[in-house]
Each structure stands twice: as C-alpha cells, then as structure tokens.
Design an enzyme around this catalytic site. Structure first.
Site, PDB file in Angstrom:
ATOM      1  N   THR A  25      32.404   2.010  69.118  1.00  0.00           N
ATOM      2  CA  THR A  25      32.077   2.441  70.468  1.00  0.00           C
ATOM      3  C   THR A  25      31.434   1.304  71.231  1.00  0.00           C
ATOM      4  O   THR A  25      30.358   0.834  70.861  1.00  0.00           O
ATOM      5  CB  THR A  25      31.123   3.660  70.507  1.00  0.00           C
ATOM      6  OG1 THR A  25      30.347   3.598  71.699  1.00  0.00           O
ATOM      7  CG2 THR A  25      30.173   3.694  69.334  1.00  0.00           C
ATOM      8  N   ASP A  31      30.215   1.542  74.043  1.00  0.00           N
ATOM      9  CA  ASP A  31      29.041   2.085  74.745  1.00  0.00           C
ATOM     10  C   ASP A  31      27.817   2.201  73.834  1.00  0.00           C
ATOM     11  O   ASP A  31      26.723   2.477  74.311  1.00  0.00           O
ATOM     12  CB  ASP A  31      29.346   3.493  75.285  1.00  0.00           C
ATOM     13  CG  ASP A  31      30.408   3.496  76.366  1.00  0.00           C
ATOM     14  OD1 ASP A  31      30.771   2.408  76.825  1.00  0.00           O
ATOM     15  OD2 ASP A  31      30.859   4.597  76.744  1.00  0.00           O
TER      16      ASP A  31
HETATM   17  O1  LIG Z   1      39.971   3.941  80.832  1.00  0.00           O
HETATM   18  P1  LIG Z   1      39.728   4.391  79.425  1.00  0.00           P
HETATM   19  O2  LIG Z   1      40.591   3.709  78.444  1.00  0.00           O
HETATM   20  O3  LIG Z   1      39.759   5.882  79.295  1.00  0.00           O
HETATM   21  O4  LIG Z   1      38.293   3.929  79.019  1.00  0.00           O
HETATM   22  C1  LIG Z   1      37.162   4.112  79.799  1.00  0.00           C
HETATM   23  C2  LIG Z   1      36.038   4.615  78.956  1.00  0.00           C
HETATM   24  O5  LIG Z   1      35.922   3.943  77.751  1.00  0.00           O
HETATM   25  C3  LIG Z   1      34.566   3.829  77.390  1.00  0.00           C
HETATM   26  O6  LIG Z   1      34.361   2.494  77.083  1.00  0.00           O
HETATM   27  C4  LIG Z   1      34.206   4.676  76.234  1.00  0.00           C
HETATM   28  O7  LIG Z   1      35.257   4.757  75.382  1.00  0.00           O
HETATM   29  P2  LIG Z   1      35.135   5.519  74.025  1.00  0.00           P
HETATM   30  O8  LIG Z   1      34.693   6.923  74.264  1.00  0.00           O
HETATM   31  O9  LIG Z   1      36.509   5.411  73.507  1.00  0.00           O
HETATM   32  O10 LIG Z   1      34.144   4.744  73.207  1.00  0.00           O
HETATM   33  C5  LIG Z   1      33.723   4.316  78.526  1.00  0.00           C
HETATM   34  O11 LIG Z   1      32.687   3.485  78.799  1.00  0.00           O
HETATM   35  C6  LIG Z   1      34.743   4.465  79.618  1.00  0.00           C
HETATM   36  O12 LIG Z   1      34.462   5.650  80.293  1.00  0.00           O
END
Ligand SMILES: O=P(O)(O)OC[C@H]1O[C@](O)(COP(=O)(O)O)[C@@H](O)[C@@H]1O
Ligand SMILES: Nc1ncnc2c1ncn2[C@@H]1O[C@H](COP(=O)(O)OP(=O)(O)O)[C@@H](O)[C@H]1O
Ligand SMILES: [Mg+2]
Length: 454
Positions: free
Chosen positions: A215, A217
């Site tokens: 992750t 985040d």
């Molecule tokens: O545009 P995508 O691929 O949905 O990703 C955006 C999202 O991915 C993230 O990095 C989080 O992704 P994950 O939940 O997969 O860890 C968020 O910060 C963001 O909202």
C-alpha cells in the site's frame, strides 16, 4: 557512583511485565490430513551451510513483540522442517489493487527465492489481479524471466480492481493444482485473501495462502510500514520542492500539492516533515475549514503577509466532506467499491482564487497546483524499499514451505514476523492527530489546529 544505578532512582515498571499473548498462526496440518514434516531442503543448499550456521532455523520460541498491542508474533525465517516436497509445489503469484513501488521486486524475489532456496520449478504469475485466476492463462515464471524486474515500476503481472469472485477464484486455484498462493495487495486485497483462505480451509485443501501487504498510502496496520512508501515520499518531496520554487517566484504565490492518501495522510505527513518547505498539511484524519477565525484562509493571509508565499500540501482524501457533491457523486464507487473522490486540489485552487478576489481585489495572486498523483507510485522502488521487498518475499517463502497459511509477512518493530491474515485485513493505520508526530508537524508548519473555538 553512577546516579542512574542508585536504588533511589529506580522506578516501578511492573506494567512492563503484564502478560503478552502469542498470536497463533494457521498451519496446513490443522485442517488437512496425511501431511508429514520433511527435512528442510536448505540443509543441502550449497549457499546455506545450515549445520555450521548457529541458530539458522527459527524455533517456536522465537517471537517478535509488538509493544503497542502486547502481542507476540512468530519470527520470520526458515524452519527445521518443511511440509511441501519442492517437486510437488505449484506456485501462483498475483498482484491486486493500485500500483506501489516495489511490486516487481517482490515478484522477482518470490520467483528467485523459491527457485534458488527451495528448488521449486513450477512458478506461475496470475495476470491482471484477482479476475486473472479465472479469466486468463497463468504465465510461467523463472529467474531468467524476472531477472531485471526490480528495476521496473508498476507490476509486470498487471493488476486491477474489482473482479473478486470467490468461488471462481478457488475453483481455478484447485483446477490449476496450485498449492502455494502468494497474494500481493492492499487492504481490499487482504480482505479478499481472508475469504480465499477461509474457503480453502473449508474445502480442506492442502493449499497455503499468504498475503504480502502492499500500500503506497501506508494504510495497513500492525506492520511498521508498507513497502514502496519511502519511495513515494521521496517522489512527493520533488513535487513539494517544485511547488515551493513556483510559490517563491510569484507575488503572493501559493504552491498547492495534492498527494495520494485515500483514507490516511501518511505520505503528506512524511513528505511535509522531511521537506520543511510546507506551510500547511491537510490530511483525511483532520477536518479543516476555510473561512473565519482559525480557518485556512486566515492562516494563509498571515503567511503571505509574513513570507510572500506559502506551500500547501493536501492528501487526496482530505476535505471530501466539505466539497459540494451531487447526489450521483455521493454514490459513485470504483470497481472495488471504494468511494470515488472529488479532486480536492482543483476545488481548493478555485476556492483560494475566489477568496483572494473577494478579500484583495486587484492585488497579484497566483496558485500553482501540482498533482503528481501517479508519478509518486509509478516508479521502481528505491534501495531501502528494494531491500525490504526482498526480505518480505523470502520471509513469506520460508513460512509457506514450513506449512503455515492464512498469514501475512511484515516487519514489527524492525523485526520480520508472521501475522494472521485476518488481523491484518482488519487493521487500519490512520495518522493519529493526537500524538507527538502530528504535534511535530504543527510545530514545523505552525498551521492551525482547525478546532473551532465556538
Ligand atoms: O486511480 P487508481 O488506480 O484507482 O488509484 C488511485 C488510488 O490508489 C491509492 O494509491 C490507493 O491504492 P490502494 O488502495 O490500491 O493501495 C490511493 O491513494 C488512490 O486513491
Ligand atoms: N471486502 C472485500 N472482499 C473481497 N475482495 C475484496 C474486498 N475489497 C476489495 N476486494 C478486492 O481486492 C482487490 C483489490 O482491492 P482494492 O481496494 O482495489 O485495492 P487494495 O487491495 O490495494 O486496497 C480487488 O480485486 C477487489 O475486488
Ligand atoms: Mg486500498
């Protein structure tokens, strides 16, 4: 005499000795029959002289303590016995959810580790996330295929959101005769992995399931931090630096940077603390407001008077409650069921411009908005994260070969440990805005606490 050793200086610390509970790890022998322990093939590996290396194998007495929760977890590493004959092993590796620096390194190290450490020869990549189990042909992986993957961003196995069909996934695992399933993904992926593990246990299958938490985040709890996070913070700092240059070079310049962070503001917080150019950091865990006493505008007005410029960092999940939404926007979800966010950066830029025109008509003012969203995660891992990914992959392999299942490998207080999958799937990792880290941010930025005093 050293005063620290005088008995009058000793304090009562009996609370440190309250009981610590050991987290039990599921093992294949708990629900399947006819599994026999075998000697570890590492005994005959020319690179690991297990007889001469002291304490090479991890024993049941080796544990990692989590001071925060008073739980002990099994220490990661090779065990004396394995429960898989390497020639019978068929591995599936899958990546799910959003990108994160280091995904390819984890895949590479799983392949190379299984191949070189344990002599496993049937290793497959499941492409395109969970749906790939039942909708695409797995690809064969070996060290020659993956040798340079750690130098590449993204995931060469591809990923996706949605597509989680439990029955189809477990049927496919069974039909393809996979008996080790390595699932790399974030919080959503781990919730899916728990369901896969439970279904496999229900069907009493001799298949180990391991989660490797990914992750960008850093929103997964229990583990110290997730891989790729440090790389992302480094990339975020570049955006902050550019915003600072732009803001400084304008009259009444505001540099506004939006960073990733759906429900946690760790990237924004760490990039703020490490860059020191930030005047205000807004994160999902902290409600803020724009107008009036103690609000963002009043603060920025003051900063512009003092410094002539200001840098504002906002995590994507911050302020979602105060951006006006239409009814349909309130319902919009991505394929995995996550709420689709409105762009806090675009909205803030527009509100800032309106505020300035209202309060300081005719005076120069510039907002430079930088949205480096995908740039911070679509890169290969830095050195620290690459090393972390390697240790994670190897930790996962050792436990799976030893018959453990339904677990996650990860560092706790700097030591690699095995944690029940279910615990990780439930554990969130919000920024604690009441702890010293957040106080530190506020002491660096001097930003308001946004606690309305009326
Ligand atoms: O545009 P995508 O691929 O949905 O990703 C955006 C999202 O991915 C993230 O990095 C989080 O992704 P994950 O939940 O997969 O860890 C968020 O910060 C963001 O909202
Ligand atoms: N509660 C859940 N149960 C089963 N599968 C889930 C659950 N939440 C998410 N998933 C699946 O996990 C995968 C990744 O989830 P997502 O939330 O997009 O990313 P991440 O795992 O990075 O948080 C998707 O295929 C999604 O369908
Ligand atoms: Mg997620």
């Amino acid at each position: 005499m050293d005063s620290s050793s005088s008995s009058s200086e000793l304090q009562n610390v009996t609370h440190l000795f309250e009981p610590i509970k050991l987290k039990k790890l599921p093992h294949l022998t708990h629900y399947t029959t006819n599994l026999q322990p075998l000697p570890n093939p590492l005994d005959h590996n020319p690179y690991f002289n297990t007889l001469h290396l002291q304490n090479f194998y991890i024993t049941p007495n080796d544990v990692v303590l989590s001071h925060a929760t008073r739980f002990a977890y099994r220490t990661a590493g090779p065990r004396n016995n394995v429960y898989f004959n390497p020639s019978d092993v068929r591995v599936a590796i899958v990546t799910c959810g959003g990108l994160c620096p280091g995904l390819n390194t984890v895949i590479r190290e799983l392949v190379v580790g299984l191949w070189n450490l344990y002599g496993v020869r049937h290793i497959f990549g499941v492409t395109g996330g969970y749906r790939g189990f039942y909708s695409t042909q797995p690809v064969m992986l070996d060290p020659s295929v993956v040798h340079n993957w750690h130098n590449k961003g993204g995931t060469l196995l591809q990923t996706s959101r949605g597509g989680f069909d439990l029955c189809k996934i477990v049927d496919a695992i069974q039909n393809r005769a996979f008996n080790q399933v390595y699932i790399i993904g974030g919080d959503g992926t781990m919730r899916g992995a728990v369901k896969i593990f439970n279904e496999i246990r229900e069907r009493k299958l001799n298949i180990a399931v391991v989660g490797i938490p990914k992750t960008v985040d850093n929103d997964i709890g229990i583990i110290d931090r997730s891989f790729g996070f440090q790389t992302a913070v480094e990339m975020a700092q570049r955006a902050i630096s550019a915003a600072h240059v732009e803001a400084e070079s304008a009259v009444n310049g505001i540099g506004l940077v939006k960073l990733m962070g759906r429900s946690t503001g760790h990237i924004a917080l760490h990039a703020t603390l490490s860059s020191r150019d930030v005047d205000c950091c807004l994160i999902p865990e902290l409600d803020f407001y724009l107008e009036g006493k103690g609000g963002l505008f009043e603060f920025l007005d003051q900063r512009l008077k003092e410094n002539g410029h200001a840098v504002l960092v906002v995590a994507e999940g911050a302020g979602q409650d105060i951006i006006p939404r239409t009814d349909s926007q309130k319902e919009e979800r991505d394929e995995s069921g996550n709420l689709v966010f409105l762009d806090i950066g675009v909205w803030l830029k527009s509100e800032l411009n309106k505020w300035w025109d209202r309060e300081h008509p005719g005076e120069l003012f510039t907002v430079k908005y930088i949205d480096p969203t995908y740039m911070i995660r679509a890169v290969h891992a830095n050195a620290t994260d690459n090393l972390y990914c390697t240790l994670l992959a190897h930790s996962a392999i050792h436990a799976v070969m030893a018959g453990y299942t339904g677990f996650v490998a990860g560092p706790i207080n700097g030591n690699y440990a095995y944690i029940p999958l279910e615990d990780v799937a439930c554990a969130k990792n919000p920024v604690n805005t009441r702890d010293h880290n957040w106080s530190w941010v506020r002491s660096v930025t001097n930003q308001p606490d946004f606690l309305k005093s009326y």
